[in-house]
Design an enzyme around this catalytic site. Sequence first.
Site, PDB file in Angstrom:
ATOM      1  N   GLU A 273      33.346  38.418  39.503  1.00  0.00           N
ATOM      2  CA  GLU A 273      33.007  39.815  39.232  1.00  0.00           C
ATOM      3  C   GLU A 273      31.514  40.076  39.073  1.00  0.00           C
ATOM      4  O   GLU A 273      31.116  40.847  38.190  1.00  0.00           O
ATOM      5  CB  GLU A 273      33.762  40.247  37.972  1.00  0.00           C
ATOM      6  N   HIS A 297      41.425  43.228  40.514  1.00  0.00           N
ATOM      7  CA  HIS A 297      41.087  42.375  39.374  1.00  0.00           C
ATOM      8  C   HIS A 297      39.568  42.379  39.123  1.00  0.00           C
ATOM      9  O   HIS A 297      39.119  42.675  38.015  1.00  0.00           O
ATOM     10  CB  HIS A 297      41.588  40.952  39.644  1.00  0.00           C
ATOM     11  N   GLU A 298      38.809  42.075  40.152  1.00  0.00           N
ATOM     12  CA  GLU A 298      37.346  41.975  39.955  1.00  0.00           C
ATOM     13  C   GLU A 298      36.754  43.328  39.587  1.00  0.00           C
ATOM     14  O   GLU A 298      35.848  43.414  38.754  1.00  0.00           O
ATOM     15  CB  GLU A 298      36.655  41.395  41.197  1.00  0.00           C
ATOM     16  N   HIS A 301      37.015  44.025  35.954  1.00  0.00           N
ATOM     17  CA  HIS A 301      35.997  43.364  35.132  1.00  0.00           C
ATOM     18  C   HIS A 301      34.763  44.254  34.908  1.00  0.00           C
ATOM     19  O   HIS A 301      33.966  43.974  34.013  1.00  0.00           O
ATOM     20  CB  HIS A 301      35.539  42.062  35.789  1.00  0.00           C
ATOM     21  N   GLU A 320      39.623  38.025  30.471  1.00  0.00           N
ATOM     22  CA  GLU A 320      40.633  37.855  31.526  1.00  0.00           C
ATOM     23  C   GLU A 320      41.983  38.487  31.187  1.00  0.00           C
ATOM     24  O   GLU A 320      42.661  38.989  32.070  1.00  0.00           O
ATOM     25  CB  GLU A 320      40.800  36.371  31.871  1.00  0.00           C
ATOM     26  N   ASP A 378      34.722  24.601  31.968  1.00  0.00           N
ATOM     27  CA  ASP A 378      35.423  24.327  33.236  1.00  0.00           C
ATOM     28  C   ASP A 378      36.657  23.451  33.000  1.00  0.00           C
ATOM     29  O   ASP A 378      37.633  23.536  33.744  1.00  0.00           O
ATOM     30  CB  ASP A 378      34.502  23.626  34.245  1.00  0.00           C
ATOM     31  N   TYR A 386      44.297  34.154  30.871  1.00  0.00           N
ATOM     32  CA  TYR A 386      44.676  35.271  31.732  1.00  0.00           C
ATOM     33  C   TYR A 386      46.036  35.837  31.306  1.00  0.00           C
ATOM     34  O   TYR A 386      46.181  37.014  31.018  1.00  0.00           O
ATOM     35  CB  TYR A 386      44.803  34.822  33.196  1.00  0.00           C
TER      36      TYR A 386
HETATM   37  N1  BES Z   1      35.828  35.408  36.510  1.00  0.00           N
HETATM   38  C1  BES Z   1      36.888  34.888  37.286  1.00  0.00           C
HETATM   39  C2  BES Z   1      36.501  33.706  38.119  1.00  0.00           C
HETATM   40  C3  BES Z   1      35.944  32.542  37.340  1.00  0.00           C
HETATM   41  C4  BES Z   1      36.595  32.062  36.229  1.00  0.00           C
HETATM   42  C5  BES Z   1      34.782  31.922  37.734  1.00  0.00           C
HETATM   43  C6  BES Z   1      36.061  31.001  35.509  1.00  0.00           C
HETATM   44  C7  BES Z   1      34.265  30.866  37.022  1.00  0.00           C
HETATM   45  C8  BES Z   1      34.909  30.398  35.903  1.00  0.00           C
HETATM   46  C9  BES Z   1      37.497  35.947  38.192  1.00  0.00           C
HETATM   47  O1  BES Z   1      37.501  37.222  37.674  1.00  0.00           O
HETATM   48  C10 BES Z   1      38.928  35.588  38.427  1.00  0.00           C
HETATM   49  O2  BES Z   1      39.650  35.537  37.493  1.00  0.00           O
HETATM   50  N2  BES Z   1      39.301  35.348  39.668  1.00  0.00           N
HETATM   51  C11 BES Z   1      40.656  35.026  40.027  1.00  0.00           C
HETATM   52  C12 BES Z   1      41.266  36.228  40.689  1.00  0.00           C
HETATM   53  C13 BES Z   1      42.666  36.525  40.324  1.00  0.00           C
HETATM   54  C14 BES Z   1      43.095  36.347  38.919  1.00  0.00           C
HETATM   55  C15 BES Z   1      43.122  37.834  40.913  1.00  0.00           C
HETATM   56  C16 BES Z   1      40.605  33.847  40.972  1.00  0.00           C
HETATM   57  O3  BES Z   1      39.496  33.362  41.253  1.00  0.00           O
HETATM   58  O4  BES Z   1      41.624  33.402  41.443  1.00  0.00           O
HETATM   59 ZN    ZN Z   2      38.948  37.547  36.146  1.00  0.00          ZN
END
Ligand code: BES
Ligand code: ZN
Length: 618
Positions: A273, A297-298, A301, A320, A378, A386
């Site tokens: 996002e 989703h994004e 955010h 999330e 990580d 989520y």
């Molecule tokens: N912010 C996250 C991606 C992220 C999380 C990057 C942790 C680095 C560390 C993003 O908003 C996200 O949740 N993306 C999901 C999309 C989905 C839930 C629709 C993804 O990447 O799958």
């Molecule tokens: Zn997210």
Amino acid sequence: MAGVRDPNTNSNYDAWRTRHTTANLTIDFADKCLRGSVVLELVSQTDKASEEIILDSSHVAVSSVRLNADASTSWEVRPRVEPNGSPLHVSVPHGAAKGETVKLEIELATTAKCTALQWLTPAQTGNKKAPFMFSQAQAIHARSLFPCQDTPDVKSTYSFNITSPYVVVASGVPVSESSSVEGGEAGRLYRFEQKVPIPSYLFALASGDIVTAPIGRRSVVATGPNELEASQWELEESMDKFMEAAEKIVFPYRWGEYNVLVLPPSFPYGGMENPIFTFATPTIISGDRQNVDVIAHELSHSWSGNLVTSCSWEHYWLNEGWTMYLERRIIAAVHKDDAHFDFSAIIGWKHLEEAIEEFGKDHAFTKLCISHKGIDPDDAFSTVPYEKGFHFVYYLDRLVGRENFDKFIPYYFSKWANKSLDSYEFKDTFLEFFSAPEYADLKDKITEIDWEGRFYSTGLPPKPAFNTTLVDVCYELAQKWRSADYVPNSADVESFTGNQKLVFLNAVHSFDQPLTAAQSQALGRTYGFLESRNVELKTVYYQIAMRAGDKATHEGVAELLGQVGRMKFVRPLFRSLNRVDRPLALKTFEKNRDFYHPICRQMVEKDLGLAESKTPAA
Ligand code: BES
Ligand code: ZN
């Protein structure tokens, strides 16, 4: 000193807070590094002036530090300690009075060990004409771009002055074209401003042969020339509808433009996002408009996460969980049918069950609020914040009733806009809002909320009753597959949406008994999963096939692992391939090592038992 509430930073942000950051960086494709300077404007927070500024850094080569232009500033990069990196200590003789601003100019270059950047050769891009680079700073990788207070608890405005031979996008608003000037041999200067204060993890850059096309009133899609048309088609139908729905649920979008950058296939996430420019995986460009939920989703955010931010990765559910909730509200609004909210929630519930099963139901990472002391975010990352987060928000929504909750939403997001908060501040805000006289009849219900239990219980949260209208057909079909002599027909799934096919596949995958190899082959052939461009579907299909002992698909799995670098697909596929054919898993990983993003590479190394996790708890 009071200390800070984010265990993933070494910075002393209780004493100093970054107010503005100027990044003057040249993108050096030949040396695969960023070089230049950052200028941090830091405001002293304490009466008892702190004589030291501590910043986070990780594998950055710092060549000089000047405090208020003083070349004799004394500074030191301290030895690395996992997982937080090597803090940069800068001395501030006599400190500064509370409220006073100092300017810290740091000259630096990123190194080969930088975990926030991926550099792609022309061969790794769509039209193979130019190299490409992009950054990914969440969660704690901004510190490997430049020293900073790398915590979501600090927000800064940004000026980007980026020089590159190729087009640059960033998480700021472009400063008009006419002011971008030739930067000589190193390329052109691209300038952006981010006037809304943002946490460091939202700092983002990408550069390469990038072109744009409109997808909405305030939106363009940016991507490689060969990918442009398909990307525009995929997104143009829903962009403004998503925006309109989101603005109605929360309040008007505050960032100006909302654009999407579709990256090369090694992008390790579905979407990120980054303000002004969401970064997205090309796997959402599936040619069927079935994976655009990622954009809902994004976009969400832009309120939950980017405007109102969890103050540390321990309260990540505030980003999330809320975003999943808003995403589902948007999807339901766009379809004008609440069954879509439940449909997506049912899929999420399944993911949550799987994650909790994988960790073990008593594992600390299955809590809503996860202690991150000594833990690399990580490693703790999973679907738990989520979906458990979603279920907490959705529980509160049902508890007070939709009409009341809809009034709380804009209140909460206005109150915390441009700030960061923890779970207790969220609790206080909720209680404060519903203590108003007009909600007196809710008092008993609200007193019953078990906040501590919700925040700290491991395992699954209570399961609500879902509206199963859209999943029932998927389960009915799955049920037929329990019988070994079921003869499938392509018409079985003709009317299914992509997500319905996914639910069907997931149901089959969770049978106690695996399919036989012959059944699995019939499944792939008859319903077209083998040729599908929809990686989401192909991944689950391959999981079923591997479990069914259908060795004929192993090469297909290996091939897919060379085509996509999105961790959501890559990690489970590697884990399964490793179980059924370890030599092929290892060979495939070695072959594609350079294709994967550094974070993805690291995670897969751990998954395959080739490297130790940085945090023993993981
Ligand atoms: N912010 C996250 C991606 C992220 C999380 C990057 C942790 C680095 C560390 C993003 O908003 C996200 O949740 N993306 C999901 C999309 C989905 C839930 C629709 C993804 O990447 O799958
Ligand atoms: Zn997210």
